[in-house]
Design an enzyme around this catalytic site. Structure first.
Site, PDB file in Angstrom:
ATOM      1  N   ARG A 269       0.714  -1.503   0.268  1.00 25.12           N
ATOM      2  CA  ARG A 269       0.195  -0.078   0.504  1.00 25.12           C
ATOM      3  C   ARG A 269       1.141   0.467   0.347  1.00 25.12           C
ATOM      4  O   ARG A 269       1.503   1.920   1.016  1.00 25.12           O
ATOM      5  CB  ARG A 269      -0.861   0.242   1.366  1.00 25.12           C
ATOM      6  CG  ARG A 269      -1.410   0.829   1.360  1.00 25.12           C
ATOM      7  CD  ARG A 269      -2.628   1.472   2.593  1.00 25.12           C
ATOM      8  NE  ARG A 269      -2.129   0.538   3.956  1.00 25.12           N
ATOM      9  CZ  ARG A 269      -1.363   1.585   4.647  1.00 25.12           C
ATOM     10  NH1 ARG A 269      -1.256   2.370   4.347  1.00 25.12           N
ATOM     11  NH2 ARG A 269      -1.543   0.643   5.890  1.00 25.12           N
ATOM     12  N   HIS A 273      -3.316   3.958   4.775  1.00 29.51           N
ATOM     13  CA  HIS A 273      -4.976   3.124   4.623  1.00 29.51           C
ATOM     14  C   HIS A 273      -6.092   3.946   4.173  1.00 29.51           C
ATOM     15  O   HIS A 273      -6.420   3.038   3.799  1.00 29.51           O
ATOM     16  CB  HIS A 273      -4.759   2.945   6.363  1.00 29.51           C
ATOM     17  CG  HIS A 273      -5.760   1.928   6.477  1.00 29.51           C
ATOM     18  ND1 HIS A 273      -5.776   0.582   6.192  1.00 29.51           N
ATOM     19  CD2 HIS A 273      -7.425   1.922   7.168  1.00 29.51           C
ATOM     20  CE1 HIS A 273      -6.964  -0.292   6.340  1.00 29.51           C
ATOM     21  NE2 HIS A 273      -7.968   0.621   6.865  1.00 29.51           N
ATOM     22  N   TYR A 282       4.823   5.477  11.494  1.00 37.38           N
ATOM     23  CA  TYR A 282       5.189   4.768  11.388  1.00 37.38           C
ATOM     24  C   TYR A 282       5.295   3.743  10.451  1.00 37.38           C
ATOM     25  O   TYR A 282       5.911   2.344  10.486  1.00 37.38           O
ATOM     26  CB  TYR A 282       2.833   3.498  11.845  1.00 37.38           C
ATOM     27  CG  TYR A 282       2.303   3.739  10.991  1.00 37.38           C
ATOM     28  CD1 TYR A 282       2.201   2.681   9.466  1.00 37.38           C
ATOM     29  CD2 TYR A 282       1.151   4.891  10.675  1.00 37.38           C
ATOM     30  CE1 TYR A 282       1.724   2.167   8.592  1.00 37.38           C
ATOM     31  CE2 TYR A 282       0.546   4.213   9.942  1.00 37.38           C
ATOM     32  CZ  TYR A 282       0.836   3.032   9.168  1.00 37.38           C
ATOM     33  OH  TYR A 282      -0.183   3.573   7.511  1.00 37.38           O
TER      34      TYR A 282
END
Length: 379
Positions: A269, A273, A282
């Site tokens: 990805r 998200h 992160y």
């Protein structure tokens, strides 16, 4: 960052755009050899349009025109390859990120934007999209829906007849995070127990929001399928050829009555998200750069150019993609405001007394509220 693949991974098209099949690819190569050149032109076009849609959707949300957007950049190869492997009579159950699958099955993507703009409570009629079902936001619940549907395909006798126009199969798409849900594992149990004509297509994009896949499973996820008694295969999800070939193989097996299979497509990805997420909190830039260098669109473009595809094909497609995105923007901004009573219209396919009562109560409440406002709130 080291390669996440091993000798068991099916890869046919290298990141450089050359045919360089791994040993694990051998059972699937005939499907590639028999594929017409036009198939890869179609795949490239669909991936390019899907990415143009993705970026336009992100821009619309950033400009306040959508409540939320769910990016899919980087996953086009897995989605388009698998969707092209399906036959018209097959049914496809997405989660909420399968924009390229919907595009390939004929979905007008303005329907996705209408959903994310809050203009519809469901999305679209699957009867008009070659069996591409509605998006599901509850993680992994679509795996149960798909398994129940596939059980019905078997009960209806639409499996194993040898009739290529009649035999059906089901694909269900889900992410690595969904494998940690009970629904997914229950679906796998029922699928194997009832030998459903089904392919479980896991898009392992490495992150379940901010949780890396290494924290979800100490072993490759495709190996879980073996514990349920079904074939499990890992593919390079950024290789559209591997996705097409392996999915096509197991869809054929499913239609022939040989039961379900599990495909893990290793992909990434690239974006957040959703647009409410900030992956810089992160993820490492080095990781993103590693996967950008393995872009599914870039590698297929390199292959097509090496095969002698004319430059005009790529130039014309860039113009088409820009027009495609602009048209989606225009039509999204022109979507009508939803009417409150619409929520009752499609809850059931047939009349339902409880829904009728709720609708009447809602109308009564609306009328009383309007009367109260008109009278200035005076009793």
């Amino acid at each position: 960052m080291s390669e996440p693949f091993d000798d068991a991974t099916v890869r046919i098209l290298s990141p450089e755009g050359t045919i360089n099949a791994t040993a694990a690819s051998e059972p699937y190569l005939d499907r590639i050899r028999q594929a017409p050149d036009e198939l890869w032109q179609t795949a490239f076009r669909n991936m390019t349009l899907a990415r143009a849609f993705d970026r336009e959707g992100t821009n619309l949300q950033r400009q306040g025109q959508l409540a939320l957007y769910v990016p899919a950049e980087g996953q086009e190869g897995a989605q388009v390859g698998s969707a092209l492997a399906a036959r018209p009579q097959d049914t496809l159950f997405p989660s909420y990120r399968e924009h390229a699958v919907g595009l390939t099955r004929g979905l007008d993507l303005v329907n996705v934007l209408a959903l994310l703009r809050g203009c519809t409570n469901a999305g679209w009629d699957p009867a008009t999209t070659q069996g591409f079902r509605n998006y599901v936001l509850v993680i992994a619940s679509q795996t149960l829906h798909a398994t129940g549907y596939a059980m019905g395909q078997r009960f209806d006798g639409n499996v194993g007849t040898g009739d290529l126009e009649r035999d059906e199969a089901t694909i269900v798409y889900f992410g690595d995070g969904a494998t940690s849900q009970g629904d997914c594992n229950e679906a796998l149990v029922f699928a194997k127990s009832f030998a459903t004509p089904q392919v479980f297509f896991l898009q392992n994009n490495q992150w379940a929001i901010s949780v890396p896949v290494r924290m979800q499973s100490p072993v490759p996820l495709y190996r879980r399928a073996h514990g349920f008694g079904m074939p499990g295969v890992q593919i390079d999800g950024n290789d559209v050829m591997a996705s097409f070939a392996v999915t096509g193989h197991y869809l054929d097996e499913a239609r022939a009555g040989n039961g379900p299979a599990f495909i893990e497509a290793l992909t990434y990805r690239i974006g957040p998200h959703t647009t409410s997420d900030d992956p810089t909190k992160y993820r490492q830039r080095e990781e993103e750069a590693f996967w950008r260098a393995r872009c599914p669109i870039a590698r297929l473009e390199a292959y097509l150019r090496a095969q002698g595809e004319d430059a005009a094909f790529f130039d014309d497609l860039q113009v088409e993609a820009a027009d495609f995105a602009a048209d989606l923007r225009r039509r999204t901004l022109a979507l009508p405001e939803p009417q409150p009573l619409d929520m009752f219209a499609h809850a059931y396919a047939t009349p339902n007394a409880t829904i009728d009562q709720q609708r009447a109560e809602f109308v009564e409440f609306e009328n009383s509220f309007q009367n109260d406002t008109t009278s200035g709130g005076q009793a």
